[in-house]
Structures are given as C-alpha cells and as structure tokens.
Design an enzyme around this catalytic site. Structure first.
Site, short mmCIF file in Angstrom:
data_model
loop_
_atom_site.label_atom_id
_atom_site.label_comp_id
_atom_site.label_asym_id
_atom_site.label_seq_id
_atom_site.Cartn_x
_atom_site.Cartn_y
_atom_site.Cartn_z
N CYS A 2 0.96 -1.16 0.07
CA CYS A 2 -0.06 -0.05 -0.06
C CYS A 2 0.76 1.26 0.09
O CYS A 2 1.95 1.09 0.42
CB CYS A 2 -0.81 0.00 1.14
N ARG A 28 1.72 1.39 -6.05
CA ARG A 28 2.04 0.44 -4.99
C ARG A 28 0.83 -0.32 -4.49
O ARG A 28 0.67 -1.44 -3.61
CB ARG A 28 2.40 1.38 -3.58
N TRP A 76 -3.76 -1.89 -1.43
CA TRP A 76 -3.61 -3.28 -1.95
C TRP A 76 -4.04 -4.37 -1.01
O TRP A 76 -3.56 -4.55 0.14
CB TRP A 76 -2.43 -3.72 -2.44
N ASN A 102 0.45 0.29 6.07
CA ASN A 102 1.14 -0.81 5.21
C ASN A 102 1.56 -1.93 5.92
O ASN A 102 2.50 -1.75 6.63
CB ASN A 102 2.05 -0.13 4.14
N GLY A 103 1.14 -3.43 5.69
CA GLY A 103 1.75 -4.46 6.24
C GLY A 103 0.60 -5.42 6.73
O GLY A 103 -0.45 -5.39 6.01
N GLU A 491 11.56 -14.61 -18.32
CA GLU A 491 11.03 -13.42 -18.10
C GLU A 491 10.05 -13.06 -19.11
O GLU A 491 9.06 -12.24 -18.88
CB GLU A 491 12.26 -12.41 -18.25
N LYS A 495 6.46 -11.61 -18.25
CA LYS A 495 5.88 -10.36 -18.60
C LYS A 495 4.44 -10.63 -19.28
O LYS A 495 3.48 -9.80 -19.00
CB LYS A 495 6.59 -9.78 -19.62
N GLU A 498 1.66 -11.21 -16.80
CA GLU A 498 1.12 -10.11 -16.03
C GLU A 498 0.55 -8.80 -16.35
O GLU A 498 -0.32 -8.40 -15.99
CB GLU A 498 2.18 -9.51 -15.01
N HIS A 514 10.37 -33.43 -21.84
CA HIS A 514 10.20 -33.95 -20.81
C HIS A 514 8.69 -33.60 -20.26
O HIS A 514 8.62 -33.84 -18.90
CB HIS A 514 11.23 -33.71 -19.79
N LYS A 611 3.23 -2.86 -7.39
CA LYS A 611 4.89 -2.65 -7.60
C LYS A 611 5.76 -3.29 -6.74
O LYS A 611 6.62 -4.18 -6.73
CB LYS A 611 5.20 -1.41 -7.96
O1 M6R Z 1 11.31 -4.85 -6.28
P1 M6R Z 1 11.67 -6.13 -6.58
O2 M6R Z 1 12.68 -6.19 -7.71
O3 M6R Z 1 12.39 -6.80 -5.34
O4 M6R Z 1 10.44 -7.02 -6.70
C1 M6R Z 1 10.30 -8.14 -7.03
C2 M6R Z 1 9.13 -8.59 -8.07
O5 M6R Z 1 8.03 -8.36 -7.32
C3 M6R Z 1 9.02 -8.25 -9.13
O6 M6R Z 1 10.06 -8.26 -10.15
C4 M6R Z 1 7.88 -8.57 -10.22
O7 M6R Z 1 8.21 -9.86 -10.45
C5 M6R Z 1 7.56 -7.70 -11.03
N1 M6R Z 1 6.04 -7.30 -11.35
C6 M6R Z 1 7.79 -8.34 -12.55
O8 M6R Z 1 7.44 -7.65 -13.69
#
Ligand code: M6R
Length: 616
Positions: A2, A28, A76, A102-103, A491, A495, A498, A514, A611
């Site tokens: 948050c 966030r 969030w 936040n937490g 990766e 991408k 998400e 496999h 984020k």
């Molecule tokens: O801030 P960080 O790099 O530690 O975050 C790690 C992951 O949460 C972050 O890379 C997440 O997988 C992204 N949304 C990917 O696009």
C-alpha cells in the site's frame, strides 16, 4: 504494497499535496484509497473503492481542503475485500484519531477479540483497524494515569501489542494537530521542510517537497511537526537519523509523452544501460559501488543469488555470468523458498540479493537469514536509501531511475548489466580474467547501447506489433530458451502473463521434451529465444521438434538459421552470447506490451498486482 502519505504544515492546506502523493504512489496498490484530515471538530475521513480519481471527485466539495494536517492511503487489500469500509484511513470511536497502514498485523484476530471484550465495535474486516483502537485504548490508559500522553506515547504503547509488519501514519486532532509515523518492516521516509513535514512510504512522493530524506529504521516512532522530525526508539529514547540526498528528480516519475509507464521504461533502456555501465567501467575492470574491495571479492568462494520475480530472472542470468566469467560456483533461489528451507552455505559465500525496489519482504528476509548464517552480503538494487541498500555490506546501485510500471522492464536490463559488471570484477579479483579479457567483456557490454536503440526503432517496434497481432488469439504461449537465455524465456512468459493475463510458460528449451511438448498443437505459439553461441544448434533442434508438431514458432534472437526456420522472425543484433539477454529481452517486453494493449488490459496497473511486495 500500500501507499502511505502524511503531512503537517504550518500555514498551508495539506490535502492537495497528500492527493498528489497518492497519485505518485498509486502503483503500490490501487484497489481503494482514502484520506483523513484534522479539523477542529475531529478527524474527517473520505474513502472510496477504486482509483485515486474516484477519491479526488469525492473531495470536490472542499470540506477537507483547508486542513493543515492529514494522512492518505492507497490500498492493496490483504484482509477484507477492497470496498469503502475496508479502505484506509481507519479511525477510533472518539473520532479524534485516524490511521493508515501498510503491512500485516499477524495477531489481529487475538487483538480484535481482546478489544471487542473491552467494548470496541469494529467497522471493517481489516487487520489495520485493531491498531487505531489500540492507540486510543493506550492513550486513554496513560491519560488515566495522569500522564497527559502525546500521540507518540500512545502509538509506542500500542505497538508493543502488535506482531507483524507495519508502516503507519497516525494523526490526532487537538489545538495543535499531531502526526506520528512508525515502522517495522515496510519502508517509511520523511522530508522536513521549513514550513512542514511529510511522510511517505516511497521517496517518489517526497521529491516535490525536497531531496533531503530521512529513512526510518525498524522500531522507530517519528513525531512530525512543521520544520521538525523527532525520532524515538520503542523505549522512548531519542535517536538521530541522518538525511540522505536523493538523486532522482520528481519529473523522472512522469510519462514523458509516452502512453504508459511501461512503454516509457522499455524505451529508456539504452540510456539506463549507458548510465549503469559508463561511469563504472575503467581500464580492464569495473567499479561496482560502496563496499566492494578486491580483498573481499578475492575471498568469495561461492555466490548465493536471492530475489523474486523478474529480479530472480536477472539473478539466474547472473548465475551463468558469474560461473562463466569468474569461475565461481553460484546457487540461485527464490527468496521466498530460501528463507523457509534449511540452507547450508559454505564459508566464503557471498549472498547477493537482487531487487528493483529494495523493499521486497522475502528478499530482505532471505538476505538477513544468509547474514545470520555467516555470509557476507551484497545487493544489486535500484532504490537509494531502500531497506536492502541499508542492509547489505556491499551495494551496486543500478541507475535505472524510478520504475513505476508494475511490470519490471528497465530494472531487469540494469540488473543484468550490474551482474555482468560484478562477474567481471569478481573474475579479475579471483584471477580468472586477465585485464585483456576483462576489457573485451566490458567492451561487449558498452557496445549494447546502440543495439538497444536499434531494437527500439520505429521499424523494430512495428515488427513486434505485427507479430503480436498475428498471435493475439493463440490458445497459449510457450517461451523457450537455453543457457544464459533460459532466464530470458522465463522473463518473457512472466511479462506476458502479468500484462495480458494470457497463459504463458517459460521453459528451458532442452526440458521441453520432458513434458511441455504435450501442449504443442496448432494454435499454440512458441517463442524461441536463440542467439549465436554455444547452445544455438541445440535450441535449433528443439525448435524443429516444435515445428514438427504443428506449433507456431516465433524466433527472437540473432541465430540466422533459427530465424530462417521460424514462422515469424524477430531479428536481434548479433552480440557476445554473455550479453545477449540484455538485447533478447527487449522484443519480449514489447510483445507483452502489445498483446496487453490488443486485449485492452490496464498496462501499468495489472489486476491483483502491486509494484513493491512488502508483505509475505
Ligand atoms: O522490487 P523487486 O525487484 O524486489 O520486486 C521483485 C518482484 O516482485 C518483481 O520483479 C515482479 O515480479 C514484477 N512485477 C515483475 O514484472
């Protein structure tokens, strides 16, 4: 996850600045939002489900506009659905105290039961609400003891009962409104100005107010007033926290004419690479940043990479680079797994955490565990002053600038570039690379800027758009890669998932037979990442196996033979195999972006995500 903002100003209204801060922090968490301000008759709270703009409209009547002290929150959800009742701020029954959080309060059920027995009526499903009632209860108790407690006294007393993680901002009305912040786990930082004081969960929200920022430490309780911030420890003892000058500029968080942050951040990659690399590369070696001495690096016998999501994918590339260039064995783990197994780390292990935000709860906990197990700690991180930067012995700060799009793009390339520099430096310190070899590797990295520019030319972007259009209705996507490009396949799939919510799997190409090969049939699109190098012919065989089963093959890379075999080809400039992930990932980022657009998805705020994952 948050976003938290708070302000107390001498003689200016606070609401607009708080709303601006929330807009910056919306990445966030974005399921609901709210503000509370201190008015003479009590706290006034406005909350709305949905985005900040819904809240902003609800404030148009101007009733809260003149207050000089307030707190704001963008949520969030962790406990309770994202509706208006569960949105923060939460207030106590006297209507004088309001709190944002936040937490996660881990013992909230027990505390809720105890408070209900004491006569408190709860108005939300959140864990957070217990904190505001505890603060009210403790203030009343201290008052009953004749102590005339400040809000900070009440907050300190209340937090003794709270187990879990929190970054909170609390306000109390009175002749002089009080604003207090406290943290255990998630980040909080403060900017003091001549006529005010601001608190936020992220430096980005503070930049419009000043560049000198104080990062609170776990256990700190800060009392803010115009021009002042007094910090005390849980026992009330005062403590000094030095301010850090932040390098980012407020305008770096803008959109610079692009349609989305993700698009802007993809296009920033040539400049990011230039910044991250150019200032560090010297004659046959690389300067990494604070705390990396040749003596320390010479003593590294093994590396343990830790990270989550995209950052771990960069870590997997780092594993290939460090083993391949420096000859040092590497293990890589999801931080969330590492922290709950019983890792056995040999003496001389460097625990290397990779994180954009430097605030990912699992990564921080994993690094702490590694430290407790006797490791030296290092970090590759993008955020100055973040918890990770403060926790690690050695830090390589990537120079990607603020990354706002929830899908990480430029941070990945910067992390891989940072890992490459670290691998070369470690190789030099361990005697695995001569000066001439190190020079050649560094030249390959430096050469990428122009190639990244080519990959982002109008023509190259249009090609990816065309491929996205012809594959938008695929039943599913498989991403295959091998060697140093296997993490790039992971990766690419992440991408796409998400941003566009379509099913995508990333797999090492050699593993396909496999299991995942059973998925291949007409209608399945398979993106194969293949660049010139040691495993190119192996990947080509895997590609043929896909074609033989009717899969649609899209090749991304510089291996001409593979490109010729593909149903659709995305050419990537030829480079050394070691640096090819930095190039190959770009078309995959663009592909996810274009598919997301075609599907009408919310590119910068994909559903259910946030984020910075500051809770477990
Ligand atoms: O801030 P960080 O790099 O530690 O975050 C790690 C992951 O949460 C972050 O890379 C997440 O997988 C992204 N949304 C990917 O696009």
């Amino acid at each position: 996850m948050c976003g938290v903002v708070g302000a107390v100003l001498r003689d200016q209204p606070a609401l607009e600045g708080i709303l601006d801060g929330l807009r910056v922090l919306e990445y966030r968490g974005y399921d609901s939002a709210g503000v509370a301000v201190a008015l003479s008759e009590g706290v006034a709270v406005r909350r709305r489900a949905g985005r900040i703009e819904a809240l902003s409209e609800a404030l148009q009547d101007g009733a809260l506009s003149d207050a000089r002290c307030g707190v704001g929150h963008t949520r969030w959800a962790t406990h309770g659905p994202p509706n208006e009742l569960n949105a923060h701020p939460h207030s106590d029954h006297s209507g004088r105290i309001a709190l944002v959080h936040n937490g996660i309060v881990e013992n909230h059920q027990e505390l809720r039961r105890e408070l209900i027995e004491g006569g408190v009526e709860f108005r939300s499903d959140t864990d957070t609400e217990v904190i505001v009632h505890l603060v009210a209860r403790e203030l009343e108790r201290l008052d009953g003891e004749g102590l005339s407690p400040s809000l900070a006294d009440g907050v300190r007393a209340a937090l003794q009962f709270v187990e879990g993680y929190y970054a909170i901002a609390v306000l109390r009305t009175g002749p002089e409104p009080e604003l207090v912040a406290a943290k255990q786990g998630p980040p909080l930082c403060v900017c003091v100005t001549d006529d005010g004081a601001w608190i936020a969960s992220d430096v980005l929200a503070l930049l419009p107010h000043g560049k000198q920022v104080v990062f609170l430490e776990d256990g700190d309780v800060a009392r803010l007033s115009p021009g002042h911030c007094e910090v005390a420890r849980p026992d009330g003892a005062a403590v000094e926290r030095a301010a850090v000058e932040i390098q980012w500029r407020a305008e770096d968080a803008g959109m610079a004419g692009f349609d989305h942050h993700m698009q802007k951040e993809i296009h920033e990659q040539p400049a990011v690479l230039g910044r991250t690399v150019s200032e560090r590369v010297g004659e046959g070696d690389a300067a990494l940043g604070s705390g990396w001495t040749d003596e320390d690096l010479g003593g590294v016998e093994r590396v343990q990479v830790l990270g989550c999501g995209t950052a771990l994918h960069a870590g997997l590339v780092a594993q290939f680079l460090i083993e391949g260039l420096a000859g040092v064995p590497v293990d890589s783990d999801y931080a969330s797994e590492f922290r709950y197994r019983a890792p056995r780390l040999v003496p001389g292990t460097l625990a290397l955490a990779i994180s954009q935000s430097g605030e990912t709860a699992d990564t921080l906990a994993a690094l702490k565990l590694a430290e407790e197990l006797g490791c030296r700690t290092g970090a590759i991180c993008n955020v100055q002053g973040s918890s990770l930067v403060r926790a690690a012995d050695s830090v390589l700060l990537t120079d990607a600038g603020p990354e706002i799009g929830v899908a990480s793009t430029k941070a990945f390339t910067a992390q891989v570039a940072g890992a490459y520099l670290a691998a070369v430096r470690l190789g030099r310190a361990k005697g695995a690379l001569s000066e001439v070899e190190a020079d050649a590797h560094l030249a390959a990295l430096r050469g990428l800027r122009g190639q990244l520019e080519q990959l982002l030319s109008d023509e190259a972007v249009a090609k990816v758009r065309e491929v996205a259009r012809s594959n938008q209705d695929a039943k599913g996507f498989l991403f295959l890669g091998r060697g140093v490009n296997y993490p790039v396949a992971l990766e690419g799939a992440l991408k796409l998932k998400e941003i566009s919510y379509v099913h995508a799997e990333g797999y090492p190409a050699g593993e396909m037979k496999h299991g995942p090969i059973a998925l291949i049939e007409p209608g399945m699109s398979v993106l194969v990442v293949n660049s010139q190098g040691g495993v190119a012919d192996k990947v080509r065989s895997n590609l043929e196996q896909v074609k033989a089963r009717g899969g649609r093959v899209i090749v991304v890379g510089s291996d001409e033979e593979s490109l010729a075999l593909a149903d659709e080809a995305i050419h990537v400039p030829a480079s050394s195999e070691w640096v090819s992930p930095i190039l190959n990932v770009v078309p995959l980022q663009l592909f996810a972006y274009e598919i997301g657009l075609l599907k009408g998805c919310d590119i910068d705020k994909p559903r259910n995500l946030a984020k910075s994952v500051t809770v477990e």
